[in-house]
Design an enzyme around this catalytic site. Structure first.
Site, PDB file in Angstrom:
ATOM      1  N   ASN A 103       1.716   3.400  -2.632  1.00  0.00           N
ATOM      2  CA  ASN A 103       2.211   3.687  -3.868  1.00  0.00           C
ATOM      3  C   ASN A 103       1.498   5.261  -4.492  1.00  0.00           C
ATOM      4  O   ASN A 103       2.377   6.355  -4.639  1.00  0.00           O
ATOM      5  CB  ASN A 103       2.032   3.020  -5.085  1.00  0.00           C
ATOM      6  CG  ASN A 103       2.081   1.287  -4.860  1.00  0.00           C
ATOM      7  OD1 ASN A 103       3.530   2.068  -5.011  1.00  0.00           O
ATOM      8  ND2 ASN A 103       2.055   0.315  -4.711  1.00  0.00           N
ATOM      9  N   ASP A 124       0.836  -1.370   0.352  1.00  0.00           N
ATOM     10  CA  ASP A 124       0.353  -0.312   0.015  1.00  0.00           C
ATOM     11  C   ASP A 124       0.548   1.225   0.174  1.00  0.00           C
ATOM     12  O   ASP A 124       1.746   1.178   0.436  1.00  0.00           O
ATOM     13  CB  ASP A 124      -1.019   0.050   1.145  1.00  0.00           C
ATOM     14  CG  ASP A 124      -2.852   0.425   1.332  1.00  0.00           C
ATOM     15  OD1 ASP A 124      -2.470   1.008  -0.146  1.00  0.00           O
ATOM     16  OD2 ASP A 124      -3.373   0.753   1.706  1.00  0.00           O
ATOM     17  N   ARG A 147       2.321  -4.855   5.547  1.00  0.00           N
ATOM     18  CA  ARG A 147       0.620  -4.452   4.971  1.00  0.00           C
ATOM     19  C   ARG A 147       1.734  -2.830   5.510  1.00  0.00           C
ATOM     20  O   ARG A 147       2.271  -2.399   6.390  1.00  0.00           O
ATOM     21  CB  ARG A 147      -0.415  -4.170   5.196  1.00  0.00           C
ATOM     22  CG  ARG A 147      -1.355  -2.934   4.763  1.00  0.00           C
ATOM     23  CD  ARG A 147      -2.622  -3.096   4.625  1.00  0.00           C
ATOM     24  NE  ARG A 147      -3.691  -2.505   3.936  1.00  0.00           N
ATOM     25  CZ  ARG A 147      -4.288  -1.867   4.021  1.00  0.00           C
ATOM     26  NH1 ARG A 147      -5.324  -3.230   3.725  1.00  0.00           N
ATOM     27  NH2 ARG A 147      -5.117  -1.235   2.834  1.00  0.00           N
ATOM     28  N   THR A 187     -10.004  -6.694  -6.174  1.00  0.00           N
ATOM     29  CA  THR A 187     -11.165  -6.485  -6.906  1.00  0.00           C
ATOM     30  C   THR A 187     -12.119  -5.218  -7.133  1.00  0.00           C
ATOM     31  O   THR A 187     -12.477  -4.436  -8.031  1.00  0.00           O
ATOM     32  CB  THR A 187     -11.972  -7.806  -6.723  1.00  0.00           C
ATOM     33  OG1 THR A 187     -12.850  -7.626  -4.738  1.00  0.00           O
ATOM     34  CG2 THR A 187     -12.284  -8.705  -6.775  1.00  0.00           C
ATOM     35  N   ASN A 197      -9.940  -2.078  -6.841  1.00  0.00           N
ATOM     36  CA  ASN A 197      -9.118  -0.899  -7.670  1.00  0.00           C
ATOM     37  C   ASN A 197     -10.050  -1.467  -8.721  1.00  0.00           C
ATOM     38  O   ASN A 197      -9.267  -0.392  -9.704  1.00  0.00           O
ATOM     39  CB  ASN A 197      -7.749  -2.168  -7.892  1.00  0.00           C
ATOM     40  CG  ASN A 197      -6.972  -1.857  -6.863  1.00  0.00           C
ATOM     41  OD1 ASN A 197      -6.253  -2.510  -6.797  1.00  0.00           O
ATOM     42  ND2 ASN A 197      -8.098  -1.143  -5.987  1.00  0.00           N
ATOM     43  N   TRP A 198     -10.956  -2.223  -8.975  1.00  0.00           N
ATOM     44  CA  TRP A 198     -11.644  -1.502 -11.049  1.00  0.00           C
ATOM     45  C   TRP A 198     -12.207   0.049 -10.993  1.00  0.00           C
ATOM     46  O   TRP A 198     -12.195   0.950 -11.796  1.00  0.00           O
ATOM     47  CB  TRP A 198     -12.299  -2.232 -11.307  1.00  0.00           C
ATOM     48  CG  TRP A 198     -11.234  -3.824 -11.431  1.00  0.00           C
ATOM     49  CD1 TRP A 198     -12.731  -4.879 -10.674  1.00  0.00           C
ATOM     50  CD2 TRP A 198     -10.972  -4.050 -12.180  1.00  0.00           C
ATOM     51  NE1 TRP A 198     -11.581  -5.987 -11.375  1.00  0.00           N
ATOM     52  CE2 TRP A 198     -10.737  -5.820 -12.872  1.00  0.00           C
ATOM     53  CE3 TRP A 198     -10.867  -3.336 -13.835  1.00  0.00           C
ATOM     54  CZ2 TRP A 198     -10.433  -6.208 -13.533  1.00  0.00           C
ATOM     55  CZ3 TRP A 198      -9.575  -4.389 -14.497  1.00  0.00           C
ATOM     56  CH2 TRP A 198      -9.103  -5.524 -14.526  1.00  0.00           C
TER      57      TRP A 198
END
Ligand code: V07
Length: 258
Positions: free
Chosen positions: A40, A38, A206, A84, A86-87
């Site tokens: 970016n 996580d 994470r 899923t 991220n779309w």
């Protein structure tokens, strides 16, 4: 002079890392490490760069961490590349992300083969663009005989969807008499998950300060040690992975000692 100092610094850094690897290998290292990569976008924002610059930098870090994990003797490294959820991001960002597997493998697949790494993936293949899936499936095929570390990409992956799909397959197999409902237990159910054949993660990392699982491997993480850092994924270094493994060993010693 500057050149000399830089070379000297790099050399001492790598000796330092080699020593740390050797030290960590004296104790059991986690068999399976999973990472939620996580931060970016936030890394890019901090530098007034477009989000995609953060994703690209993050991809380079995946290569670096893959090599180190393999050298440490980690047997499976799972990285959460695309959820899923991220779309829902802007179309151009999604398009860019879906080119990253090709870019990653275009430059790195020969090295993965050389390193005896075996590429796998979990996630629903249906929605992934053909050009992306072709590259990933070629990498899976080209490394299918490799016996070293498994590099498992979670791509279009969501844990609840995974569990629902597994449940439907179980029902189908019960209906068709392939299994009996009395046989169904946790072990048999886990064979229907996308991680069938893989051990459960021993350590979850994470980055970027979020202290949540965000629909990642909910079933598989039941007993996993969790390790969080505020560092954004593109800033995640070899030292951070070594620290996470060191902390894991510290915890194992505490609980393992009878
Ligand atoms: C992606 C870079 C890492 C940070 C998280 C988001 C962006 C590597 C891959 C990849 C996936 C499959 C494969 C080879 C490489 C990747 C996406 C995003 C979608 F076979 N990094 N990376 N895929 N990021």
């Amino acid at each position: 002079m500057e050149m000399f100092l830089k070379r000297w610094k790099n050399k001492s850094d790598s000796i330092n890392i080699a020593d740390k690897i050797a030290d960590l290998k004296k104790l059991p290292v986690p068999d399976h490490v999973a990472i939620i990569m996580d931060g970016n976008g936030r890394w890019a924002k901090k530098r007034a760069l477009p989000r995609i610059a953060g994703h690209h930098e993050g991809m380079k870090v995946v290569k670096k961490i893959t090599k180190l994990a393999s050298n440490l003797g980690i047997k499976t490294l799972t990285v959460y590349a695309f959820s899923t959820e991220n779309w829902k991001r802007p179309q151009l960002e999604v398009d860019y992300l879906m080119k990253l597997p090709e870019e990653f493998l275009g430059t790195f697949l020969p090295e993965l083969i050389e390193e005896n790494v075996k590429v796998q993936m979990i996630g629903q293949k249906e929605a992934i663009p053909k050009h992306t899936l072709n590259a990933v499936e070629k990498a899976i095929r080209d490394t299918s005989e490799n016996t070293g570390m498994i590099l498992n990409f979670a791509l279009n992956y969501g844990s609840r969807a995974e569990i629902m799909l597994a449940m439907k397959e179980v029902f189908k197999d019960i209906k068709n008499g392939i299994i009996d409902e009395n046989q169904l237990d946790e072990q048999l159910f886990s064979n229907y998950l996308m991680t069938d054949g893989l051990p459960e993660p021993d350590l979850l990392i994470r980055t970027s300060g979020e202290i949540r699982l965000s629909n990642f491997m909910l079933w598989q993480l039941a007993y996993t040690e969790l390790w969080f850092t505020d560092v954004y994924w593109p800033d995640f270094s070899e030292e951070h992975l070594l620290q996470a493994v060191f902390d894991f060993q510290k915890r194992s010693r505490r609980y393992g000692g009878v």
